[in-house]
Design an enzyme around this catalytic site. Structure first.
Site, PDB file in Angstrom:
ATOM      1  N   PRO A 163       0.828  -1.214   0.000  1.00 22.43           N
ATOM      2  CA  PRO A 163       0.000   0.000   0.000  1.00 22.43           C
ATOM      3  C   PRO A 163       0.860   1.260   0.000  1.00 22.43           C
ATOM      4  O   PRO A 163       1.817   1.362   0.747  1.00 22.43           O
ATOM      5  CB  PRO A 163      -0.826  -0.124   1.288  1.00 22.43           C
ATOM      6  CG  PRO A 163      -0.155  -1.149   2.119  1.00 22.43           C
ATOM      7  CD  PRO A 163       0.718  -1.981   1.236  1.00 22.43           C
ATOM      8  N   GLU A 164       0.516   2.183  -0.886  1.00 24.30           N
ATOM      9  CA  GLU A 164       1.215   3.468  -0.959  1.00 24.30           C
ATOM     10  C   GLU A 164       0.208   4.575  -0.644  1.00 24.30           C
ATOM     11  O   GLU A 164      -0.911   4.302  -0.223  1.00 24.30           O
ATOM     12  CB  GLU A 164       1.845   3.626  -2.349  1.00 24.30           C
ATOM     13  CG  GLU A 164       2.850   2.510  -2.657  1.00 24.30           C
ATOM     14  CD  GLU A 164       3.472   2.620  -4.044  1.00 24.30           C
ATOM     15  OE1 GLU A 164       3.508   3.718  -4.603  1.00 24.30           O
ATOM     16  OE2 GLU A 164       3.935   1.581  -4.571  1.00 24.30           O
ATOM     17  N   LYS A 196       3.525   6.699   4.254  1.00 20.33           N
ATOM     18  CA  LYS A 196       2.970   5.345   4.190  1.00 20.33           C
ATOM     19  C   LYS A 196       2.562   4.837   5.571  1.00 20.33           C
ATOM     20  O   LYS A 196       2.517   3.619   5.804  1.00 20.33           O
ATOM     21  CB  LYS A 196       3.992   4.405   3.548  1.00 20.33           C
ATOM     22  CG  LYS A 196       4.255   4.723   2.079  1.00 20.33           C
ATOM     23  CD  LYS A 196       5.182   3.704   1.473  1.00 20.33           C
ATOM     24  CE  LYS A 196       5.961   4.287   0.318  1.00 20.33           C
ATOM     25  NZ  LYS A 196       7.098   3.445  -0.050  1.00 20.33           N
ATOM     26  N   ARG A 220      10.994  -5.415  -6.755  1.00 17.46           N
ATOM     27  CA  ARG A 220      11.639  -4.173  -7.191  1.00 17.46           C
ATOM     28  C   ARG A 220      11.572  -4.004  -8.703  1.00 17.46           C
ATOM     29  O   ARG A 220      12.509  -3.497  -9.318  1.00 17.46           O
ATOM     30  CB  ARG A 220      13.102  -4.137  -6.717  1.00 17.46           C
ATOM     31  CG  ARG A 220      13.285  -4.143  -5.222  1.00 17.46           C
ATOM     32  CD  ARG A 220      12.484  -3.068  -4.495  1.00 17.46           C
ATOM     33  NE  ARG A 220      12.757  -1.717  -4.943  1.00 17.46           N
ATOM     34  CZ  ARG A 220      12.084  -0.644  -4.529  1.00 17.46           C
ATOM     35  NH1 ARG A 220      11.094  -0.775  -3.682  1.00 17.46           N
ATOM     36  NH2 ARG A 220      12.382   0.547  -4.976  1.00 17.46           N
TER      37      ARG A 220
END
Ligand SMILES: [Zn+2]
Length: 279
Positions: free
Chosen positions: A2-3, A62, A261
């Protein structure tokens, strides 16, 4: 992971559902503590929060921050879900998800819980938010900073622009996924050096950051409802869309990196940059 956009919707839902509610019971799993639940007050999270009232819900970067007791009492739970943590709102009778680490029963019969498949997130009970790891060093909120402030701040950062966005010191709350979306919207290659960006490109980045984040919040709100543990991301333009046509030009979306990533971008719309691992 979650951002900012997901957590902003979580904040909004929690603000409507839990503010003013008393916590009737608190369970930490396993009993006595888990590596994800950290009590910086050393009073015991069960005894500190049982009977407490949730007085505010905020988001910073965040983190989701819940406040307890009367204003000014200064007791907080700072939730940093990192890669795999999620907050769930449910009815007491419903089954909990596996890997649930904290469960609160609320006065209205609902339940607030935190689950984390890989135990990567952290929940801190604290009187002082500045003592929470990764909290004090955060940059300003990207939807609150002005273009002039953004221009002045970004001069302090070197290196590839995607890394500058995701490290959280320039602005807070942008991670791997939304950095890809913002850089696609700005037509900037993720691996271009910040020092190579022109003033016009910095302005384009600023505008793309604000537009992408605001529009994503609206889309998530529509797709999530009160299922705040979900992460609706089907609307992304490039992130997780490897090989699919770019929504702007039709070129297949490129992928660099692996696992958590990855970087997705359109090599036609986002030219330049020395591409790692590619000739
Ligand atoms: Zn394209």
């Amino acid at each position: 992971m979650p951002e900012l956009p997901e957590l902003e919707v979580v904040r909004d839902v929690l603000e409507h559902r839990v503010i003013g509610q008393g916590i009737t019971s608190v369970k930490v799993v396993p009993p006595g503590g888990a590596i994800v639940v950290r009590d910086l007050t050393h009073t015991g999270i069960e005894s500190a929060l049982t009977g407490a009232t949730i007085t505010a819900v905020a988001r910073r970067g965040k983190f989701i921050v819940l406040s307890f007791g009367a204003p000014g009492e200064g007791l907080y739970l700072a939730i940093n879900p990192k890669l795999t943590g999620r907050v769930q709102l449910s009815r007491t009778a419903e089954k909990l998800f596996p890997n649930t680490h904290l469960v609160w029963s609320l006065a209205d019969g609902s339940r607030l819980s935190y689950f984390d498949r890989k135990k990567m997130g952290q929940l801190y009970l604290t009187h002082d938010l500045q003592a929470v790891p990764d909290y004090a060093g955060m940059g300003p909120e990207p939807l609150e900073i002005s273009l002039d402030e953004f221009r002045a701040r970004i001069k302090r950062f070197q290196g590839e622009i995607k890394g500058v966005l995701t490290r959280g010191e320039l602005v807070a709350g942008i991670g791997n996924a939304y950095a890809d979306e913002i850089l696609w919207a700005a037509c900037l290659h993720p691996f271009r050096k910040r020092t190579q960006l022109t003033p016009a490109e910095i302005e384009r980045l600023y505008e793309a950051m604000r537009t992408t984040l605001s529009e994503s919040i609206d889309k998530i709100r529509a797709g999530m409802g009160e299922n705040i543990h979900l992460e609706p991301r089907g609307f992304f333009a490039v992130h997780l869309k490897t090989g699919q046509p770019c929504p702007r030009c039709g070129t297949p979306i490129s992928l660099i990196g692996a696992n958590d990533r990855i970087t997705n971008f359109c090599r036609n719309c986002q030219p330049g940059g020395l591409i790692k691992g590619m000739a």
